[in-house]
Motif scaffolding. Structure first.
Motif, PDB file in Angstrom:
ATOM      1  N   LEU A 101       0.931  -1.354  -0.078  1.00  0.00           N
ATOM      2  CA  LEU A 101      -0.143   0.045   0.065  1.00  0.00           C
ATOM      3  C   LEU A 101       0.842   1.160  -0.066  1.00  0.00           C
ATOM      4  O   LEU A 101       0.512   2.358  -0.782  1.00  0.00           O
ATOM      5  CB  LEU A 101      -0.790  -0.032   1.140  1.00  0.00           C
ATOM      6  N   LEU A 102       2.021   1.101   0.874  1.00  0.00           N
ATOM      7  CA  LEU A 102       2.758   2.240   1.027  1.00  0.00           C
ATOM      8  C   LEU A 102       3.407   2.661  -0.561  1.00  0.00           C
ATOM      9  O   LEU A 102       3.466   4.011  -0.940  1.00  0.00           O
ATOM     10  CB  LEU A 102       3.991   1.943   1.815  1.00  0.00           C
ATOM     11  N   LYS A 103       3.748   1.923  -1.416  1.00  0.00           N
ATOM     12  CA  LYS A 103       4.251   2.008  -2.599  1.00  0.00           C
ATOM     13  C   LYS A 103       3.374   2.723  -3.519  1.00  0.00           C
ATOM     14  O   LYS A 103       3.586   3.649  -4.115  1.00  0.00           O
ATOM     15  CB  LYS A 103       4.818   0.539  -3.310  1.00  0.00           C
ATOM     16  N   THR A 104       2.104   2.090  -3.283  1.00  0.00           N
ATOM     17  CA  THR A 104       0.875   2.795  -4.202  1.00  0.00           C
ATOM     18  C   THR A 104       0.646   4.283  -3.536  1.00  0.00           C
ATOM     19  O   THR A 104       0.349   5.238  -4.640  1.00  0.00           O
ATOM     20  CB  THR A 104      -0.406   1.905  -4.037  1.00  0.00           C
ATOM     21  N   LEU A 105       0.861   4.514  -2.216  1.00  0.00           N
ATOM     22  CA  LEU A 105       0.691   5.987  -1.851  1.00  0.00           C
ATOM     23  C   LEU A 105       1.689   6.879  -2.322  1.00  0.00           C
ATOM     24  O   LEU A 105       1.567   8.194  -2.448  1.00  0.00           O
ATOM     25  CB  LEU A 105       0.421   6.030  -0.165  1.00  0.00           C
ATOM     26  N   GLU A 106       2.808   6.256  -2.691  1.00  0.00           N
ATOM     27  CA  GLU A 106       3.937   7.076  -2.878  1.00  0.00           C
ATOM     28  C   GLU A 106       3.787   7.488  -4.487  1.00  0.00           C
ATOM     29  O   GLU A 106       4.216   8.457  -4.920  1.00  0.00           O
ATOM     30  CB  GLU A 106       5.228   6.228  -2.777  1.00  0.00           C
TER      31      GLU A 106
END
Length: 185
Positions: A139-144
């Motif tokens: 999810l973090l990668k997508t939010l970045e």
């Protein structure tokens, strides 16, 4: 028979009781067309996190909303689909039961596609603190690197369990417990 919280769920910002500072900030962001790609709603159960997320989703995608306004009309096709839980552009995920890496990979697949009818695809992740470590990282990668047509709204009752890097990529709103007077109102 309808569940009480759904039957009495507010349909617009003006009907929302409590959390006035949060409502005003979100309404101003919508009216000025300055919405973020990710929001984090934290607070106790029953404080309105998911209800406000759903109002926000309708408002940003409302086809009848006038420039400079923020209330959803609740009558256009986009609003009606979201009210009836039939919108392809609004996905609500219970992270308590869909907490694994495969669930986030599936979400990421859906993000690639443009919205079907609306301006934005909205993803509401309820109980986001319950995602697994691997799911958090995905999810973090997508939010970045979010696509411009996607808005995430993460809701949690336990902000201290959220990955700090995820928190840092969201606009954070801390909901407070409602008073008895507000509940009666």
């Amino acid at each position: 028979m309808s569940v009480l919280y759904r039957k009495y769920r507010p349909r617009g910002f003006s009907e929302f009781i409590g959390q006035e500072n949060i409502v005003k900030t979100l309404a101003n962001a919508i009216a000025s067309e300055m919405v973020s790609h990710a929001y984090l709603f934290s607070g106790p159960r029953g404080s309105g996190k998911t209800s406000l997320a759903r109002i926000f989703a309708r408002a940003v995608n409302c086809q009848n909303r006038k420039k400079g306004k923020f209330e959803p009309c609740n009558a256009c096709p986009s609003c009606l689909e979201m009210i009836k839980d039939r919108s392809m552009d609004l996905t609500e995920i219970d992270a308590a039961s869909h907490r694994g890496i495969d669930d986030i990979k599936e979400l990421k697949e859906g993000i690639r596609f443009a919205p079907a009818r609306s301006k934005y695809k909205i993803f509401i992740l309820d109980e986001a603190h319950q995602l697994s470590k691997d799911a958090d990282n995905a999810l973090l990668k997508t939010l970045e690197e979010p696509p411009s047509h996607v808005i995430f709204i993460l809701a949690t009752t336990e902000i201290h369990k959220m990955l700090p890097t995820i928190v840092s990529r969201c606009q954070r709103f801390d909901f407070r417990k409602l008073t008895s007077k507000e509940i009666i109102k």
